[in-house]
Design a protein around this motif. Structure first.
Motif, PDB file in Angstrom:
ATOM      1  N   UNK A 176      80.568  46.193 -72.078  1.00 33.42           N
ATOM      2  CA  UNK A 176      79.296  45.489 -71.892  1.00 33.42           C
ATOM      3  C   UNK A 176      79.329  44.644 -70.626  1.00 33.42           C
ATOM      4  N   UNK A 177      80.435  43.940 -70.418  1.00 35.39           N
ATOM      5  CA  UNK A 177      80.562  43.088 -69.236  1.00 35.39           C
ATOM      6  C   UNK A 177      80.544  43.934 -67.954  1.00 35.39           C
ATOM      7  N   UNK A 178      81.263  45.056 -67.967  1.00 36.35           N
ATOM      8  CA  UNK A 178      81.295  45.949 -66.806  1.00 36.35           C
ATOM      9  C   UNK A 178      79.902  46.526 -66.543  1.00 36.35           C
ATOM     10  N   UNK A 179      79.206  46.883 -67.608  1.00 39.50           N
ATOM     11  CA  UNK A 179      77.852  47.419 -67.483  1.00 39.50           C
ATOM     12  C   UNK A 179      76.921  46.381 -66.842  1.00 39.50           C
ATOM     13  N   UNK A 180      77.026  45.137 -67.286  1.00 44.07           N
ATOM     14  CA  UNK A 180      76.201  44.065 -66.703  1.00 44.07           C
ATOM     15  C   UNK A 180      76.520  43.866 -65.226  1.00 44.07           C
ATOM     16  N   UNK A 181      77.799  43.893 -64.873  1.00 45.25           N
ATOM     17  CA  UNK A 181      78.197  43.732 -63.474  1.00 45.25           C
ATOM     18  C   UNK A 181      77.621  44.855 -62.614  1.00 45.25           C
ATOM     19  N   UNK A 182      77.746  46.076 -63.093  1.00 41.06           N
ATOM     20  CA  UNK A 182      77.251  47.227 -62.332  1.00 41.06           C
ATOM     21  C   UNK A 182      75.730  47.174 -62.170  1.00 41.06           C
ATOM     22  N   UNK A 183      75.033  46.760 -63.223  1.00 31.38           N
ATOM     23  CA  UNK A 183      73.576  46.663 -63.154  1.00 31.38           C
ATOM     24  C   UNK A 183      73.154  45.580 -62.154  1.00 31.38           C
ATOM     25  N   UNK A 184      73.850  44.447 -62.155  1.00 26.70           N
ATOM     26  CA  UNK A 184      73.483  43.383 -61.216  1.00 26.70           C
ATOM     27  C   UNK A 184      73.787  43.806 -59.782  1.00 26.70           C
ATOM     28  N   UNK A 185      74.859  44.571 -59.563  1.00 25.17           N
ATOM     29  CA  UNK A 185      75.156  45.102 -58.230  1.00 25.17           C
ATOM     30  C   UNK A 185      74.026  46.013 -57.760  1.00 25.17           C
ATOM     31  N   UNK A 186      73.575  46.879 -58.645  1.00 23.76           N
ATOM     32  CA  UNK A 186      72.495  47.798 -58.288  1.00 23.76           C
ATOM     33  C   UNK A 186      71.204  47.033 -58.020  1.00 23.76           C
ATOM     34  N   UNK A 187      70.923  46.008 -58.816  1.00 22.93           N
ATOM     35  CA  UNK A 187      69.722  45.204 -58.604  1.00 22.93           C
ATOM     36  C   UNK A 187      69.781  44.496 -57.260  1.00 22.93           C
ATOM     37  N   UNK A 188      70.967  43.985 -56.896  1.00 21.75           N
ATOM     38  CA  UNK A 188      71.106  43.299 -55.611  1.00 21.75           C
ATOM     39  C   UNK A 188      70.835  44.235 -54.450  1.00 21.75           C
ATOM     40  N   UNK A 189      71.206  45.496 -54.582  1.00 23.85           N
ATOM     41  CA  UNK A 189      70.982  46.465 -53.523  1.00 23.85           C
ATOM     42  C   UNK A 189      69.513  46.882 -53.437  1.00 23.85           C
ATOM     43  N   UNK A 190      68.820  46.914 -54.562  1.00 21.60           N
ATOM     44  CA  UNK A 190      67.445  47.420 -54.595  1.00 21.60           C
ATOM     45  C   UNK A 190      66.397  46.355 -54.368  1.00 21.60           C
ATOM     46  N   UNK A 191      66.662  45.129 -54.775  1.00 20.00           N
ATOM     47  CA  UNK A 191      65.637  44.094 -54.779  1.00 20.00           C
ATOM     48  C   UNK A 191      65.831  43.158 -53.591  1.00 20.00           C
ATOM     49  N   UNK A 192      64.759  42.924 -52.855  1.00 20.59           N
ATOM     50  CA  UNK A 192      64.818  42.052 -51.684  1.00 20.59           C
ATOM     51  C   UNK A 192      65.072  40.607 -52.109  1.00 20.59           C
ATOM     52  N   UNK A 193      65.895  39.937 -51.338  1.00 21.86           N
ATOM     53  CA  UNK A 193      66.165  38.527 -51.606  1.00 21.86           C
ATOM     54  C   UNK A 193      65.048  37.680 -50.989  1.00 21.86           C
ATOM     55  N   UNK A 194      65.008  36.412 -51.355  1.00 20.36           N
ATOM     56  CA  UNK A 194      63.993  35.511 -50.808  1.00 20.36           C
ATOM     57  C   UNK A 194      64.144  35.392 -49.292  1.00 20.36           C
ATOM     58  N   UNK A 195      65.380  35.273 -48.820  1.00 19.65           N
ATOM     59  CA  UNK A 195      65.606  35.156 -47.373  1.00 19.65           C
ATOM     60  C   UNK A 195      65.149  36.411 -46.642  1.00 19.65           C
ATOM     61  N   UNK A 196      65.399  37.574 -47.236  1.00 16.20           N
ATOM     62  CA  UNK A 196      64.988  38.831 -46.618  1.00 16.20           C
ATOM     63  C   UNK A 196      63.463  38.912 -46.488  1.00 16.20           C
ATOM     64  N   UNK A 197      62.764  38.491 -47.526  1.00 10.65           N
ATOM     65  CA  UNK A 197      61.299  38.510 -47.512  1.00 10.65           C
ATOM     66  C   UNK A 197      60.763  37.536 -46.470  1.00 10.65           C
ATOM     67  N   UNK A 198      61.320  36.323 -46.434  1.00 12.01           N
ATOM     68  CA  UNK A 198      60.867  35.333 -45.455  1.00 12.01           C
ATOM     69  C   UNK A 198      61.155  35.800 -44.032  1.00 12.01           C
ATOM     70  N   UNK A 199      62.300  36.423 -43.817  1.00 13.74           N
ATOM     71  CA  UNK A 199      62.652  36.944 -42.498  1.00 13.74           C
ATOM     72  C   UNK A 199      61.683  38.041 -42.075  1.00 13.74           C
TER      73      UNK A 199
END
Length: 144
Positions: free
Chosen positions: A52-75
């Motif tokens: 479960x922990x590994x699954x959560x880590x992998x999902x958050x990694x994928x989300x970080x790659x797909x979803x724009x951060x606030x700084x990216x949007x402002x830039x």
């Protein structure tokens, strides 16, 4: 987190892609005598704390790659507002033919980017936000 086996890691990766725990269990290389056994074992794997922990880590990694951060949007909005970006449009060349050309971003789009940045920094709000401590005194005049 305890170390996962290669099969457990493969199971998690396949499960993320397909969403099918039973098939992921089989595709990861686990042996099962029947589909029902594979289903039960896949459920057991998904209940495992390390998995479960590994699954959560992998999902958050994928989300970080797909979803724009606030700084990216402002830039991005800033680069649009400053006219540093171009956009593609079609330009007629005659006889019904068209070519794709790069043009500067329109003034309307630059103004919209500036407006969105201004909203982010609360530059155009009419309401004033006042913070402070106001003492409250309660007077008991009913006993007089």
């Amino acid at each position: 987190m305890s170390k996962l086996t290669p099969k457990q890691q493969a199971f998690v990766d396949i499960y993320i892609e397909t969403g099918n725990a039973t098939q992921s269990y089989i595709d990861a290389g686990y042996k099962a005598t029947s589909r029902a056994v594979a289903e039960a074992n896949a459920r057991r794997l998904l209940a495992n704390d390390s998995v479960k922990e590994f699954l959560q880590e992998r999902m958050s990694e994928k989300d970080n790659d797909r979803i724009a951060s606030q700084d990216e949007i402002l830039s991005y909005l800033t680069s649009i507002m400053r006219g540093e970006c171009t956009e593609e449009t079609l330009k007629g060349t005659g006889k019904g033919a068209q070519v794709i050309v790069d043009i500067d971003v329109s003034a309307k789009d630059r103004i919209k980017a500036a407006e969105l940045l201004g909203k982010r920094y609360a530059m155009w709000t009419e309401k004033q936000q006042v913070e402070g401590v106001v003492p409250v005194t309660i007077v008991d005049d009913l006993n007089d």
